[in-house]
Design a protein around this motif. Sequence first.
Motif, PDB file in Angstrom:
ATOM      1  N   ILE A 144     -17.154   2.810  38.257  1.00 25.13           N
ATOM      2  CA  ILE A 144     -16.138   3.687  37.679  1.00 25.13           C
ATOM      3  C   ILE A 144     -16.522   5.130  37.996  1.00 25.13           C
ATOM      4  CG2 ILE A 144     -15.071   4.501  35.535  1.00 25.13           C
ATOM      5  CD1 ILE A 144     -15.572   1.663  34.408  1.00 25.13           C
ATOM      6  N   GLU A 145     -15.723   5.789  38.804  1.00 24.68           N
ATOM      7  CA  GLU A 145     -16.066   7.132  39.271  1.00 24.68           C
ATOM      8  C   GLU A 145     -15.552   8.218  38.331  1.00 24.68           C
ATOM      9  OE1 GLU A 145     -14.651   7.526  43.244  1.00 24.68           O
ATOM     10  OE2 GLU A 145     -16.035   6.010  44.065  1.00 24.68           O
ATOM     11  N   ARG A 146     -14.380   8.012  37.732  1.00 29.53           N
ATOM     12  CA  ARG A 146     -13.808   8.989  36.808  1.00 29.53           C
ATOM     13  C   ARG A 146     -13.156   8.248  35.652  1.00 29.53           C
ATOM     14  NH1 ARG A 146     -12.643  14.207  37.779  1.00 29.53           N
ATOM     15  NH2 ARG A 146     -10.508  14.115  37.018  1.00 29.53           N
ATOM     16  N   ALA A 147     -13.219   8.861  34.471  1.00 36.35           N
ATOM     17  CA  ALA A 147     -12.656   8.184  33.304  1.00 36.35           C
ATOM     18  C   ALA A 147     -12.283   9.203  32.239  1.00 36.35           C
ATOM     19  CB  ALA A 147     -13.657   7.182  32.736  1.00 36.35           C
ATOM     20  N   THR A 148     -11.376   8.809  31.368  1.00 39.29           N
ATOM     21  CA  THR A 148     -11.120   9.539  30.134  1.00 39.29           C
ATOM     22  C   THR A 148     -12.202   9.132  29.147  1.00 39.29           C
ATOM     23  OG1 THR A 148      -8.727   9.689  30.464  1.00 39.29           O
ATOM     24  CG2 THR A 148      -9.524   9.827  28.193  1.00 39.29           C
ATOM     25  N   ILE A 149     -12.970  10.100  28.658  1.00 37.67           N
ATOM     26  CA  ILE A 149     -14.064   9.835  27.724  1.00 37.67           C
ATOM     27  C   ILE A 149     -13.575  10.170  26.320  1.00 37.67           C
ATOM     28  CG2 ILE A 149     -16.464  10.296  27.131  1.00 37.67           C
ATOM     29  CD1 ILE A 149     -16.090   9.033  29.890  1.00 37.67           C
ATOM     30  N   MET A 150     -13.573   9.171  25.446  1.00 39.20           N
ATOM     31  CA  MET A 150     -13.002   9.318  24.115  1.00 39.20           C
ATOM     32  C   MET A 150     -14.043   8.938  23.076  1.00 39.20           C
ATOM     33  SD  MET A 150      -9.471   7.560  22.814  1.00 39.20           S
ATOM     34  CE  MET A 150      -8.826   7.727  21.155  1.00 39.20           C
ATOM     35  N   GLY A 151     -14.353   9.859  22.174  1.00 40.01           N
ATOM     36  CA  GLY A 151     -15.377   9.600  21.185  1.00 40.01           C
ATOM     37  C   GLY A 151     -14.908   9.899  19.777  1.00 40.01           C
ATOM     38  N   HIS A 152     -15.353   9.057  18.848  1.00 35.22           N
ATOM     39  CA  HIS A 152     -15.015   9.223  17.439  1.00 35.22           C
ATOM     40  C   HIS A 152     -16.288   9.470  16.640  1.00 35.22           C
ATOM     41  CE1 HIS A 152     -14.340   7.150  13.383  1.00 35.22           C
ATOM     42  NE2 HIS A 152     -13.669   8.286  13.317  1.00 35.22           N
ATOM     43  N   SER A 153     -16.232  10.405  15.686  1.00 32.77           N
ATOM     44  CA  SER A 153     -17.353  10.668  14.786  1.00 32.77           C
ATOM     45  C   SER A 153     -18.594  11.052  15.602  1.00 32.77           C
ATOM     46  CB  SER A 153     -17.593   9.449  13.893  1.00 32.77           C
ATOM     47  OG  SER A 153     -18.481   9.739  12.842  1.00 32.77           O
ATOM     48  N   MET A 154     -19.739  10.359  15.432  1.00 26.98           N
ATOM     49  CA  MET A 154     -20.896  10.632  16.282  1.00 26.98           C
ATOM     50  C   MET A 154     -20.548  10.461  17.747  1.00 26.98           C
ATOM     51  SD  MET A 154     -24.429   8.478  16.740  1.00 26.98           S
ATOM     52  CE  MET A 154     -23.569   7.365  17.889  1.00 26.98           C
ATOM     53  N   THR A 169     -17.079  13.628  36.584  1.00 28.21           N
ATOM     54  CA  THR A 169     -16.652  12.244  36.376  1.00 28.21           C
ATOM     55  C   THR A 169     -15.845  12.082  35.088  1.00 28.21           C
ATOM     56  OG1 THR A 169     -18.704  11.650  35.219  1.00 28.21           O
ATOM     57  CG2 THR A 169     -18.679  11.394  37.607  1.00 28.21           C
ATOM     58  N   THR A 170     -15.629  13.201  34.374  1.00 30.18           N
ATOM     59  CA  THR A 170     -14.838  13.176  33.143  1.00 30.18           C
ATOM     60  C   THR A 170     -13.439  13.684  33.449  1.00 30.18           C
ATOM     61  OG1 THR A 170     -16.834  13.593  31.826  1.00 30.18           O
ATOM     62  CG2 THR A 170     -14.698  13.949  30.754  1.00 30.18           C
ATOM     63  N   GLU A 171     -12.493  12.784  33.450  1.00 29.45           N
ATOM     64  CA  GLU A 171     -11.115  13.158  33.768  1.00 29.45           C
ATOM     65  C   GLU A 171     -10.483  13.932  32.611  1.00 29.45           C
ATOM     66  OE1 GLU A 171      -7.167  11.046  35.726  1.00 29.45           O
ATOM     67  OE2 GLU A 171      -8.774   9.804  34.881  1.00 29.45           O
ATOM     68  N   GLN A 172     -10.644  13.401  31.420  1.00 33.99           N
ATOM     69  CA  GLN A 172     -10.169  14.037  30.198  1.00 33.99           C
ATOM     70  C   GLN A 172     -11.173  13.726  29.098  1.00 33.99           C
ATOM     71  OE1 GLN A 172      -6.543  11.725  30.171  1.00 33.99           O
ATOM     72  NE2 GLN A 172      -5.272  13.510  30.598  1.00 33.99           N
ATOM     73  N   LEU A 173     -11.218  14.585  28.087  1.00 36.11           N
ATOM     74  CA  LEU A 173     -12.090  14.383  26.935  1.00 36.11           C
ATOM     75  C   LEU A 173     -11.219  14.308  25.686  1.00 36.11           C
ATOM     76  CD1 LEU A 173     -14.972  14.341  25.670  1.00 36.11           C
ATOM     77  CD2 LEU A 173     -14.838  16.847  25.578  1.00 36.11           C
ATOM     78  N   VAL A 174     -11.424  13.254  24.896  1.00 32.14           N
ATOM     79  CA  VAL A 174     -10.692  13.084  23.644  1.00 32.14           C
ATOM     80  C   VAL A 174     -11.702  12.981  22.514  1.00 32.14           C
ATOM     81  CG1 VAL A 174      -9.019  11.723  22.345  1.00 32.14           C
ATOM     82  CG2 VAL A 174      -8.836  11.868  24.846  1.00 32.14           C
ATOM     83  N   LEU A 175     -11.590  13.866  21.531  1.00 36.25           N
ATOM     84  CA  LEU A 175     -12.505  13.902  20.391  1.00 36.25           C
ATOM     85  C   LEU A 175     -11.717  13.589  19.125  1.00 36.25           C
ATOM     86  CD1 LEU A 175     -14.412  17.195  21.324  1.00 36.25           C
ATOM     87  CD2 LEU A 175     -15.002  14.838  21.941  1.00 36.25           C
ATOM     88  N   VAL A 176     -12.075  12.482  18.489  1.00 31.95           N
ATOM     89  CA  VAL A 176     -11.390  12.035  17.276  1.00 31.95           C
ATOM     90  C   VAL A 176     -12.306  12.282  16.080  1.00 31.95           C
ATOM     91  CG1 VAL A 176     -10.246  10.114  16.106  1.00 31.95           C
ATOM     92  CG2 VAL A 176     -10.214  10.262  18.624  1.00 31.95           C
ATOM     93  N   ASP A 177     -11.942  13.247  15.249  1.00 35.63           N
ATOM     94  CA  ASP A 177     -12.764  13.612  14.096  1.00 35.63           C
ATOM     95  C   ASP A 177     -14.251  13.590  14.441  1.00 35.63           C
ATOM     96  OD1 ASP A 177     -11.243  13.767  11.185  1.00 35.63           O
ATOM     97  OD2 ASP A 177     -10.097  12.690  12.693  1.00 35.63           O
ATOM     98  N   PRO A 178     -14.654  14.349  15.447  1.00 33.92           N
ATOM     99  CA  PRO A 178     -16.066  14.346  15.826  1.00 33.92           C
ATOM    100  C   PRO A 178     -16.914  15.013  14.752  1.00 33.92           C
ATOM    101  CG  PRO A 178     -14.927  16.106  16.959  1.00 33.92           C
ATOM    102  CD  PRO A 178     -13.863  15.320  16.228  1.00 33.92           C
ATOM    103  N   ILE A 179     -18.090  14.486  14.505  1.00 33.86           N
ATOM    104  CA  ILE A 179     -19.039  15.250  13.708  1.00 33.86           C
ATOM    105  C   ILE A 179     -19.705  16.253  14.645  1.00 33.86           C
ATOM    106  CG2 ILE A 179     -19.382  13.412  12.021  1.00 33.86           C
ATOM    107  CD1 ILE A 179     -22.042  12.782  13.392  1.00 33.86           C
TER     108      ILE A 179
END
Length: 351
Positions: A144-154, A169-179
């Motif tokens: 996987i060369e590029r991806a949408t990186i999505m993280g929740h909390s930690m 290699t990060t196409e988009q970044l999605v942060l869901v209520d990140p600490i």
Amino acid sequence: MQVSSWYRAVLVCMLCLPLQTLAADGDSAASDAEPVYGPRLEGFSYPHNVQFYRFKSQRQQLEMAYMDVAPQGEANGRTAVLLHGKNFCGATWEGTIEALTQRGYRVIAPDQIGFCKSSKPEHYQYSLHQLARNTHALLNQLDIERATIMGHSMGGMLATRYALMYPDTTEQLVLVDPIGLEDWKAKGVPYHTVDQWFESTRRTSAKGIRNYQKSTYYADEWQPRYDKWVQMQAGMYRGEGKFINAWSQAKTYEMIYTQPIVHEFNQLQVPTLLMIGDQDNTAIGKAFSPPEVQQQLGHYDQLGPEIASRIPHALLIQFPELGHSPQIQAPEEFHQALFRGLEELQEIDGQ
């Protein structure tokens, strides 16, 4: 399997404890109706097939569990990598995995080292950098060369670190209520040693988890369907893995406290979607901080706009009535907002 001297000693100490100590939290000694899961969450079913990435790190062989879920119907050529939070697992993303694969995404949902179905080494130097590197190595293994990186909390802290380390290699970044939207140490939260975290974490019970989740994750509302995630976490503290899980959790608490990410949001180079439940009040160490410090912590309705203003290419979506886990509390509303946000990010990025 050879049992380490540390783990053997822990088991001996456990046997020496009086029964009332083990059951002090009400359900540490499980009844017939309460699930008991293994040290690596054996017995808890994931929504998709679990595979293992085997690699060497810090002079030991480790296994990183992950789900690799193909798109339903026509593929859109994109991959989403979902990074779980501290009190969560890859399985907790089941609703989002379904929503993304229906839209044509390939989805990778790993369990980080020290969590859930992955290896829980007794000796490991936990850092966000190391976990990001482990995740990047997994994606390389999967071509996987590029991806949408999505993280929740930690996972939001980890996703941010990943995007800072691997922007190409990060196409988009999605942060869901990140600490990590604030520096707890700088705000006056006292340092807790790993030993102190271990002593508090090993007393984990379903009752305590449920009370915390109700007030923080779900804005003081509760639905029976949330109990699945309470028991997923609590079940690991009822069986033979109780102490190794508490030890792993203690070490990662210390990692989170000592490795703030908030000062680096302005360095992000990728389009970023920040999704915030305004009723969230999460703050590491809040419970043992002085009252005047507690009052300053965990105001996500204010932290969301503040952090979004620091990220060069950011889109903020707020959920006024939701808490720390909007993807679980209101999945339909959350996923509609997610896809709307992803489309807007593509426009921001000129794609």
